[in-house]
Design an enzyme around this catalytic site. Structure first.
Site, PDB file in Angstrom:
ATOM      1  N   HIS A  19       0.846  -1.205   0.000  1.00 36.69           N
ATOM      2  CA  HIS A  19       0.000   0.000   0.000  1.00 36.69           C
ATOM      3  C   HIS A  19       0.883   1.258   0.000  1.00 36.69           C
ATOM      4  O   HIS A  19       0.627   2.203  -0.741  1.00 36.69           O
ATOM      5  CB  HIS A  19      -0.879   0.046   1.263  1.00 36.69           C
ATOM      6  N   LYS A  43     -18.371  -5.687   8.148  1.00 35.07           N
ATOM      7  CA  LYS A  43     -17.125  -6.453   8.250  1.00 35.07           C
ATOM      8  C   LYS A  43     -16.619  -6.442   9.686  1.00 35.07           C
ATOM      9  O   LYS A  43     -16.894  -5.516  10.440  1.00 35.07           O
ATOM     10  CB  LYS A  43     -16.066  -5.826   7.337  1.00 35.07           C
ATOM     11  N   ARG A  92      -1.692  -6.102  -8.789  1.00 31.97           N
ATOM     12  CA  ARG A  92      -0.473  -6.866  -8.493  1.00 31.97           C
ATOM     13  C   ARG A  92      -0.222  -7.931  -9.534  1.00 31.97           C
ATOM     14  O   ARG A  92       0.896  -8.179  -9.936  1.00 31.97           O
ATOM     15  CB  ARG A  92      -0.579  -7.523  -7.103  1.00 31.97           C
ATOM     16  N   SER A 130      -3.138  -7.818   2.529  1.00 30.42           N
ATOM     17  CA  SER A 130      -3.455  -7.676   3.961  1.00 30.42           C
ATOM     18  C   SER A 130      -3.976  -8.998   4.516  1.00 30.42           C
ATOM     19  O   SER A 130      -3.683  -9.368   5.651  1.00 30.42           O
ATOM     20  CB  SER A 130      -4.523  -6.602   4.161  1.00 30.42           C
TER      21      SER A 130
HETATM   22  O1  PNS Z   1      -9.196  -3.032   0.233  1.00 28.48           O
HETATM   23  P1  PNS Z   1     -10.200  -3.491  -0.767  1.00 28.48           P
HETATM   24  O2  PNS Z   1     -11.086  -4.556  -0.205  1.00 28.48           O
HETATM   25  O3  PNS Z   1      -9.547  -3.911  -2.053  1.00 28.48           O
HETATM   26  O4  PNS Z   1     -11.139  -2.217  -1.129  1.00 28.48           O
HETATM   27  C1  PNS Z   1     -12.347  -2.368  -1.816  1.00 28.48           C
HETATM   28  C2  PNS Z   1     -13.086  -1.025  -1.891  1.00 28.48           C
HETATM   29  C3  PNS Z   1     -13.167  -0.370  -0.530  1.00 28.48           C
HETATM   30  C4  PNS Z   1     -12.358  -0.095  -2.853  1.00 28.48           C
HETATM   31  C5  PNS Z   1     -14.514  -1.316  -2.451  1.00 28.48           C
HETATM   32  O5  PNS Z   1     -15.091  -2.354  -1.735  1.00 28.48           O
HETATM   33  C6  PNS Z   1     -15.428  -0.097  -2.380  1.00 28.48           C
HETATM   34  O6  PNS Z   1     -15.265   0.845  -3.119  1.00 28.48           O
HETATM   35  N1  PNS Z   1     -16.421  -0.139  -1.455  1.00 28.48           N
HETATM   36  C7  PNS Z   1     -17.367   0.943  -1.239  1.00 28.48           C
HETATM   37  C8  PNS Z   1     -18.765   0.552  -1.696  1.00 28.48           C
HETATM   38  C9  PNS Z   1     -18.924   0.730  -3.203  1.00 28.48           C
HETATM   39  O7  PNS Z   1     -18.744   1.789  -3.749  1.00 28.48           O
HETATM   40  N2  PNS Z   1     -19.296  -0.388  -3.860  1.00 28.48           N
HETATM   41  C10 PNS Z   1     -19.479  -0.434  -5.308  1.00 28.48           C
HETATM   42  C11 PNS Z   1     -18.230  -0.919  -6.010  1.00 28.48           C
HETATM   43  S1  PNS Z   1     -18.446  -1.005  -7.750  1.00 28.48           S
END
Ligand code: PNS
Length: 176
Positions: A19, A43, A92, A130
């Site tokens: 990150h 979560k 990645r 993570s």
């Molecule tokens: O650390 P991660 O799990 O890769 O992050 C994922 C994240 C937070 C970027 C994604 O889950 C997100 O944007 N969540 C917010 C809800 C949202 O906008 N959902 C629609 C996605 S198309």
């Protein structure tokens, strides 16, 4: 000239060196980069939102154009709220691509003014996540070099309550 604000959203549970590598790369190409931690009540994270925020704030102090914030709900709504025009995501390996592509295209459907920018972390972090860091730490393996030292200390303290976490640096208040 127009300032480009980007957000780097994620769970950061916990923050890894991968990150940080991406944050450093993003800080070089965007005028302002907001690391946005998802507040997801469904979560059950290992680190609380406050802990994740503290870790990110102390590790990103060195970059003047990087801020840390939290958000809940749709990421695109948050991006509009903070006037971001780009979303930074790390890729990645090919295996990340399918999920990231789907998310980027869905976000584009929801908010066409927002561009997703993919960047690759250093190869050394291409296998790092993570989830694996949590699993290795929980099973007693070494996570040296995978996360900052302060995160490693916090992980050890969290998993073995007999060890007390001693912050080495003070976190200062950050601009919003
Ligand atoms: O650390 P991660 O799990 O890769 O992050 C994922 C994240 C937070 C970027 C994604 O889950 C997100 O944007 N969540 C917010 C809800 C949202 O906008 N959902 C629609 C996605 S198309």
């Amino acid at each position: 000239m127009k300032k480009v604000i980007a957000i780097y959203p994620g769970s950061f549970d916990p923050l890894t060196n991968g990150h940080l590598d991406l944050i450093e790369r993003g800080s070089k190409i965007f005028d302002e980069l907001i690391v946005a931690i998802l507040r997801n009540p469904e979560k059950d994270p290992l680190f609380s939102l406050g802990e994740r925020r503290e870790m990110l704030e102390s590790m990103t102090e060195r970059w003047d154009n990087v801020q840390v914030d939290t958000f809940e709900g749709l990421m695109v709504d948050y991006a509009v709220k903070v006037k971001a025009t780009a979303v930074l995501r790390g890729i990645r390996a090919i295996s990340d691509y399918e999920y990231e592509l789907q998310m980027a295209l869905m976000n584009r459907k929801l908010e066409p003014r927002l561009e997703t920018v993919f960047m690759m972390p250093a190869e050394a972090y291409s296998y790092l996540s993570s989830r694996l860091v949590r699993e290795i730490a929980q099973l007693g393996g070494s996570i040296k070099g995978l996360v900052p030292e302060s995160v490693e200390q916090r992980l050890r303290a969290k998993l073995d309550p007999a060890i007390k976490f001693q912050p080495t640096t003070k976190t200062r208040g950050r601009k919003k």
